[in-house]
Every structure is written in structure tokens, then in C-alpha cells.
Design a protein around this motif. Sequence first.
Motif, PDB file in Angstrom:
ATOM      1  N   LYS A 116       0.828  -1.202   0.000  1.00 13.71           N
ATOM      2  CA  LYS A 116       0.000   0.000   0.000  1.00 13.71           C
ATOM      3  C   LYS A 116       0.863   1.253   0.000  1.00 13.71           C
ATOM      4  CE  LYS A 116      -3.800   2.208   2.511  1.00 13.71           C
ATOM      5  NZ  LYS A 116      -4.724   2.115   3.662  1.00 13.71           N
ATOM      6  N   LYS A 117       1.958   1.235   0.775  1.00 12.31           N
ATOM      7  CA  LYS A 117       2.868   2.391   0.839  1.00 12.31           C
ATOM      8  C   LYS A 117       3.545   2.648  -0.503  1.00 12.31           C
ATOM      9  CE  LYS A 117       3.961   1.881   5.762  1.00 12.31           C
ATOM     10  NZ  LYS A 117       5.051   1.603   6.744  1.00 12.31           N
ATOM     11  N   HIS A 118       3.737   1.585  -1.279  1.00 12.96           N
ATOM     12  CA  HIS A 118       4.443   1.710  -2.557  1.00 12.96           C
ATOM     13  C   HIS A 118       3.495   1.615  -3.762  1.00 12.96           C
ATOM     14  CE1 HIS A 118       8.534   1.532  -0.832  1.00 12.96           C
ATOM     15  NE2 HIS A 118       7.970   0.773   0.114  1.00 12.96           N
ATOM     16  N   ASP A 119       2.218   1.736  -3.491  1.00 11.19           N
ATOM     17  CA  ASP A 119       1.197   1.726  -4.563  1.00 11.19           C
ATOM     18  C   ASP A 119       1.274   0.468  -5.441  1.00 11.19           C
ATOM     19  OD1 ASP A 119       0.167   4.255  -3.828  1.00 11.19           O
ATOM     20  OD2 ASP A 119       1.786   5.256  -4.921  1.00 11.19           O
ATOM     21  N   ILE A 120       1.462  -0.681  -4.798  1.00 12.82           N
ATOM     22  CA  ILE A 120       1.476  -1.958  -5.521  1.00 12.82           C
ATOM     23  C   ILE A 120       0.104  -2.610  -5.344  1.00 12.82           C
ATOM     24  CG2 ILE A 120       2.566  -4.223  -5.696  1.00 12.82           C
ATOM     25  CD1 ILE A 120       5.085  -2.961  -4.445  1.00 12.82           C
ATOM     26  N   PRO A 121      -0.613  -2.846  -6.387  1.00 15.55           N
ATOM     27  CA  PRO A 121      -1.961  -3.427  -6.272  1.00 15.55           C
ATOM     28  C   PRO A 121      -1.920  -4.907  -5.883  1.00 15.55           C
ATOM     29  CG  PRO A 121      -1.363  -3.270  -8.568  1.00 15.55           C
ATOM     30  CD  PRO A 121      -0.245  -2.599  -7.807  1.00 15.55           C
ATOM     31  N   GLY A 122      -3.062  -5.385  -5.375  1.00 16.02           N
ATOM     32  CA  GLY A 122      -3.186  -6.803  -5.007  1.00 16.02           C
ATOM     33  C   GLY A 122      -4.105  -6.959  -3.829  1.00 16.02           C
ATOM     34  N   SER A 123      -5.003  -7.947  -3.920  1.00 13.13           N
ATOM     35  CA  SER A 123      -5.948  -8.194  -2.834  1.00 13.13           C
ATOM     36  C   SER A 123      -5.509  -9.401  -2.013  1.00 13.13           C
ATOM     37  CB  SER A 123      -7.347  -8.452  -3.401  1.00 13.13           C
ATOM     38  OG  SER A 123      -7.360  -9.659  -4.148  1.00 13.13           O
ATOM     39  N   TYR A 124      -6.084  -9.506  -0.844  1.00 11.84           N
ATOM     40  CA  TYR A 124      -5.787 -10.647   0.034  1.00 11.84           C
ATOM     41  C   TYR A 124      -6.131 -11.938  -0.688  1.00 11.84           C
ATOM     42  CZ  TYR A 124      -5.617 -13.485   4.300  1.00 11.84           C
ATOM     43  OH  TYR A 124      -5.296 -14.433   5.233  1.00 11.84           O
ATOM     44  N   GLU A 125      -7.311 -11.972  -1.312  1.00  7.76           N
ATOM     45  CA  GLU A 125      -7.784 -13.184  -1.999  1.00  7.76           C
ATOM     46  C   GLU A 125      -6.862 -13.555  -3.160  1.00  7.76           C
ATOM     47  OE1 GLU A 125      -9.347 -15.610  -4.991  1.00  7.76           O
ATOM     48  OE2 GLU A 125      -9.128 -13.439  -5.282  1.00  7.76           O
ATOM     49  N   ILE A 127       6.588 -12.145  -1.011  1.00  4.29           N
ATOM     50  CA  ILE A 127       5.258 -11.744  -1.491  1.00  4.29           C
ATOM     51  C   ILE A 127       5.317 -10.377  -2.153  1.00  4.29           C
ATOM     52  CG2 ILE A 127       2.933 -11.073  -0.751  1.00  4.29           C
ATOM     53  CD1 ILE A 127       3.172 -13.165   1.494  1.00  4.29           C
ATOM     54  N   VAL A 128       5.981  -9.408  -1.515  1.00  3.79           N
ATOM     55  CA  VAL A 128       6.029  -8.030  -2.024  1.00  3.79           C
ATOM     56  C   VAL A 128       6.741  -7.982  -3.383  1.00  3.79           C
ATOM     57  CG1 VAL A 128       6.905  -5.699  -1.613  1.00  3.79           C
ATOM     58  CG2 VAL A 128       5.905  -7.000   0.277  1.00  3.79           C
ATOM     59  N   ALA A 129       7.889  -8.664  -3.496  1.00  4.11           N
ATOM     60  CA  ALA A 129       8.625  -8.653  -4.770  1.00  4.11           C
ATOM     61  C   ALA A 129       7.805  -9.324  -5.875  1.00  4.11           C
ATOM     62  CB  ALA A 129       9.969  -9.364  -4.585  1.00  4.11           C
ATOM     63  N   ALA A 130       7.169 -10.458  -5.544  1.00  6.40           N
ATOM     64  CA  ALA A 130       6.357 -11.170  -6.544  1.00  6.40           C
ATOM     65  C   ALA A 130       5.167 -10.330  -6.982  1.00  6.40           C
ATOM     66  CB  ALA A 130       5.886 -12.498  -5.967  1.00  6.40           C
ATOM     67  N   CYS A 131       4.487  -9.654  -6.056  1.00 11.63           N
ATOM     68  CA  CYS A 131       3.337  -8.812  -6.397  1.00 11.63           C
ATOM     69  C   CYS A 131       3.779  -7.595  -7.208  1.00 11.63           C
ATOM     70  CB  CYS A 131       2.615  -8.372  -5.138  1.00 11.63           C
ATOM     71  SG  CYS A 131       1.677  -9.696  -4.327  1.00 11.63           S
ATOM     72  N   ASN A 132       4.967  -7.064  -6.905  1.00 12.25           N
ATOM     73  CA  ASN A 132       5.497  -5.935  -7.664  1.00 12.25           C
ATOM     74  C   ASN A 132       5.774  -6.351  -9.119  1.00 12.25           C
ATOM     75  OD1 ASN A 132       6.444  -3.296  -8.054  1.00 12.25           O
ATOM     76  ND2 ASN A 132       8.528  -3.804  -7.423  1.00 12.25           N
ATOM     77  N   TYR A 133       6.318  -7.552  -9.256  1.00 16.66           N
ATOM     78  CA  TYR A 133       6.566  -8.103 -10.598  1.00 16.66           C
ATOM     79  C   TYR A 133       5.245  -8.347 -11.345  1.00 16.66           C
ATOM     80  CZ  TYR A 133       7.274 -11.812 -14.039  1.00 16.66           C
ATOM     81  OH  TYR A 133       7.242 -12.597 -15.194  1.00 16.66           O
ATOM     82  N   ALA A 134       4.262  -8.955 -10.637  1.00 12.04           N
ATOM     83  CA  ALA A 134       2.962  -9.251 -11.254  1.00 12.04           C
ATOM     84  C   ALA A 134       2.238  -7.974 -11.668  1.00 12.04           C
ATOM     85  CB  ALA A 134       2.098 -10.045 -10.287  1.00 12.04           C
ATOM     86  N   ALA A 135       2.358  -6.909 -10.857  1.00 10.41           N
ATOM     87  CA  ALA A 135       1.733  -5.632 -11.191  1.00 10.41           C
ATOM     88  C   ALA A 135       2.359  -5.048 -12.454  1.00 10.41           C
ATOM     89  CB  ALA A 135       1.890  -4.657 -10.033  1.00 10.41           C
ATOM     90  N   GLY A 140      -0.546  -6.338 -14.329  1.00  9.67           N
ATOM     91  CA  GLY A 140      -1.440  -5.322 -13.770  1.00  9.67           C
ATOM     92  C   GLY A 140      -1.732  -5.514 -12.305  1.00  9.67           C
ATOM     93  N   SER A 141      -1.717  -6.795 -11.851  1.00  8.92           N
ATOM     94  CA  SER A 141      -1.962  -7.086 -10.433  1.00  8.92           C
ATOM     95  C   SER A 141      -1.810  -8.594 -10.223  1.00  8.92           C
ATOM     96  CB  SER A 141      -3.361  -6.653 -10.005  1.00  8.92           C
ATOM     97  OG  SER A 141      -3.673  -7.133  -8.710  1.00  8.92           O
ATOM     98  N   MET A 142      -1.468  -9.002  -9.038  1.00  8.18           N
ATOM     99  CA  MET A 142      -1.407 -10.426  -8.710  1.00  8.18           C
ATOM    100  C   MET A 142      -2.792 -11.042  -8.836  1.00  8.18           C
ATOM    101  SD  MET A 142       0.453 -13.021  -7.927  1.00  8.18           S
ATOM    102  CE  MET A 142       2.030 -12.424  -7.330  1.00  8.18           C
ATOM    103  N   ASP A 143      -3.826 -10.217  -8.693  1.00  7.02           N
ATOM    104  CA  ASP A 143      -5.191 -10.724  -8.820  1.00  7.02           C
ATOM    105  C   ASP A 143      -5.460 -11.269 -10.228  1.00  7.02           C
ATOM    106  OD1 ASP A 143      -5.503  -9.832  -6.245  1.00  7.02           O
ATOM    107  OD2 ASP A 143      -6.716  -8.086  -6.743  1.00  7.02           O
ATOM    108  N   ASN A 144      -4.687 -10.814 -11.200  1.00 12.46           N
ATOM    109  CA  ASN A 144      -4.901 -11.263 -12.591  1.00 12.46           C
ATOM    110  C   ASN A 144      -4.108 -12.519 -12.945  1.00 12.46           C
ATOM    111  OD1 ASN A 144      -6.508  -8.971 -12.979  1.00 12.46           O
ATOM    112  ND2 ASN A 144      -4.740  -7.721 -13.591  1.00 12.46           N
ATOM    113  N   VAL A 145      -3.330 -13.031 -11.988  1.00 14.09           N
ATOM    114  CA  VAL A 145      -2.520 -14.227 -12.225  1.00 14.09           C
ATOM    115  C   VAL A 145      -3.314 -15.453 -11.769  1.00 14.09           C
ATOM    116  CG1 VAL A 145      -0.370 -15.426 -11.694  1.00 14.09           C
ATOM    117  CG2 VAL A 145      -0.390 -12.920 -11.936  1.00 14.09           C
ATOM    118  N   ASN A 146      -3.485 -16.396 -12.681  1.00 13.63           N
ATOM    119  CA  ASN A 146      -4.233 -17.609 -12.344  1.00 13.63           C
ATOM    120  C   ASN A 146      -3.466 -18.890 -12.689  1.00 13.63           C
ATOM    121  OD1 ASN A 146      -6.845 -16.423 -11.459  1.00 13.63           O
ATOM    122  ND2 ASN A 146      -6.799 -15.575 -13.553  1.00 13.63           N
TER     123      ASN A 146
END
Length: 239
Positions: A149-158, A218-226, A230-236
Amino acid sequence: MSAFITPDLRRRLKSRKTAVAGIAAVAATTVALSLAPSGEAEAGVQTEAAAAAPVAWKADSKQVAAVHESITSQKSAFEAQLKATQAKAKAEAKAKAEKAAAEKKAAAKAAAEKRAKEQAASRSAARPAKVTYPNNLDGWIREAMAIMKKHDIPGSYEGIHRNIMRESSGNPRAINNWDINAINGVPSKGLLQVIKPTFDAYHIPGTSWDQYDPVANIVAACNYAADRYGSMDNVNSAY
């Protein structure tokens, strides 16, 4: 008329005047003595003689010494009393000054302690209370999301939880030793199975440089996915 006074007559007249004066003096003395008792008259004569004579007084050495001793004693007593009064006043002034200094020091100390408490309270109010997270999958995800959140990296808990369960089943020490990355010498590691080059490229300052660290992974992976999706939420699937 003087022409008729002969020398003999002049002598006789002079003798008569002298006699009359003497008789008068004797008469006056007689009258004075007759008016007072004979004893008082005699005392009067003696008093006049005594008054005419100079008075001489010789001091007694013992009396002089006694007077001198008395004066010295009184002086010593006065000086002792004066010194005692001055010493008492000095002691009271010193005690008063010491008391004032102690009160001033105590007041300064109390004021300093009050300021320190106020400053500490102000600092505590200025900065948010440090949040602690449990050392489990839920805590790792929530802590990672706070950093994101501090670094504006998107991603939901789910979205994060779903990809973690698919990649590592929640095991932070998981490692893939069989895929192409492993064959190339850079196996995927951690909760979200990130290879070392990707982890280093998308690492977020303030997190651990350990690839197995669950929050840093988690943070590095979500930053890469974003950046890639666009977001880790879009990775399936594998990403």
C-alpha cells in the motif's frame, strides 16, 4: 578752709579715721559671731580655709582594677552576644538560600520531567502505533499488503492467498528443483516461487534481501505481477 588745717591737726584727723575703721571692722566681726553659735562660727572659719585649699584625691588601685575588669567583662559579653547574633543571622540566611536553591532545583527537575513526558506523548501521538503481525500465512500476507500500500502496488488478500496456495501450498521454504529455471541454475523459491533475478529486480526497500523471507517474497512477486499483469489478482497460473 585747708589753709586753716595745720600739720598737727592733719595727723590727728588721720589717726582718728584709722581708729574708726578698725572699730568698724571689729564691730562687724563681733556681730557675725554673735549671730551664730560659737561652734558653727569656728566651723565656718575652718570651712573657708578648707575651701581655699586645693582638693587632692588619690585613686585606689584595687578599685581601678575592679572597674577596668567590669568594663572588660561587659565588653566581652557584648561582643560575644553580637557574634552570636551575627552567626545566627548568617546561618538563617544560608539555610534560606539553600532551601530556595533546593526548591528551584526540584521545580526545574519536575518541569523537565513534565516536558519529557509531554514530548514522549507527542511523539507517540505523531507516529502510528507499530502493528505486529502473527508469524503465519495470514500475518505474512497482511504485512506484505501494508508495505504494498505504501508503494502503490496493487493486489488483494484473496488474489495473493490464491496464488500462494497454488505455487507453494503456503510453505515459505518451498523450492522448485525440476523446472527450466532450476535447470538453468536459478530455481524458483518461496511462497510465490520467485527466481533470484526477478526477486532482486523487484525487491522493495525496507524488506529483507533473503529470497525465502515470506513478506519480502510476497512483495517482490506482487510488484513483478503488477508490472507484468497489472496485479497479482490477474494471475491464475504459472507466471
